[in-house]
Design an enzyme around this catalytic site. Structure first.
Site, PDB file in Angstrom:
ATOM      1  N   ASP A 106       0.843  -1.200   0.000  1.00  0.00           N
ATOM      2  CA  ASP A 106       0.000   0.000   0.000  1.00  0.00           C
ATOM      3  C   ASP A 106       0.880   1.252   0.000  1.00  0.00           C
ATOM      4  O   ASP A 106       2.049   1.202   0.409  1.00  0.00           O
ATOM      5  CB  ASP A 106      -0.877   0.043   1.259  1.00  0.00           C
ATOM      6  N   VAL A 107       0.264   2.372  -0.346  1.00  0.00           N
ATOM      7  CA  VAL A 107       1.003   3.641  -0.408  1.00  0.00           C
ATOM      8  C   VAL A 107       1.632   3.999   0.948  1.00  0.00           C
ATOM      9  O   VAL A 107       2.732   4.567   1.016  1.00  0.00           O
ATOM     10  CB  VAL A 107       0.076   4.773  -0.950  1.00  0.00           C
TER      11      VAL A 107
END
Ligand code: URA
Length: 237
Positions: A106-107
């Site tokens: 994920d970011v």
């Protein structure tokens, strides 16, 4: 290299930090020899039997690429995003289109990302059937009780999933920090697992996938090729 490709592309693919434009410049300046003869035509094709030299140094065709990258916070694992830079921006431009990620983060997750050109290998790394443990360091918003830790080890039901998560290894470091190893990769799995026991992940860092460990010396935002020994381990384990 199994088929012939343009000389400028061959150089961009195989010389680190060489873009297509730099390759064309070097070729036009006469710095590149093919089979002992200077070649000034970037469009000339070279194949597996051709010997290419740049500034008198041989340029070998790189086969498949296998890279480990230390993903910084705020980078996405998709190729393009409107709001965030991509981990693909961190590798040489000429390599990007052929690389893909074996197991996205994920970011807001940091740490180990593997990039490769080898689809069979990435399947082995990510497929739950091959059971490679993905190891995460987790920081939680709330202290984790031993009862919840045990629930997570045994398997929890996630929203919108039919089966509970597979057995996981969980080692508590202090009330709000633990290490978790999972052998599957459902969407946002780690965050959803802790949400399932009423907690919240506030920091997430992946430090290993199977036998591959992120080097502490590999600075955030940088990458390196896997060694032959590391590659052999991914095949044997
Ligand atoms: N699980 C998550 O929730 N996020 C990641 O980035 C990786 C695993």
């Amino acid at each position: 290299m199994t088929k012939s490709i343009r000389l400028d592309r061959f150089l961009a693919n195989n010389v680190p930090d060489f873009s297509r434009a730099l390759a064309q410049r070097a070729i036009r300046k006469g710095w590149v020899d093919v089979n002992g003869q200077p070649c000034r035509d970037p469009k000339q094709h070279v194949g597996p039997d051709d010997e290419v030299h740049l500034d008198d140094a041989p340029v070998a065709a790189v086969g498949q690429r296998y890279l480990m990258l230390n993903k910084p916070l705020g980078y996405v694992c998709t190729r393009r995003d409107r709001h965030h830079p991509s981990v693909y921006d961190l590798v040489p431009e000429a390599w990007r289109e052929h690389l893909h990620i074996a197991g996205r983060l994920d970011v807001d997750t940091t740490g180990l990302v593997l990039l490769t050109t080898d689809g069979d290998w990435s399947h082995r790394i990510t497929s739950p059937n091959h059971e490679k443990a993905k190891r995460y360091r987790v920081t939680l918003a709330e202290p984790l009780s031993e009862a919840d830790a045990e629930t997570l080890r045994n398997g929890v039901n996630l929203n919108n999933e039919n089966a509970p998560t597979r057995p996981a290894e969980l080692t508590q470091i202090d009330p709000t920090h633990c290490e978790l190893a999972i052998r599957e990769g459902k969407y946002h799995q780690v965050k959803r697992m802790f949400a399932a026991v009423g907690n919240k992940v506030v920091e997430l860092h992946r430090h290993a996938i199977g036998p591959l460990h992120l080097n502490e010396e590999l600075a955030e935002g940088t990458f390196r090729a896997l060694s032959d020994e590391e590659l052999a381990l991914t095949v044997s384990q």
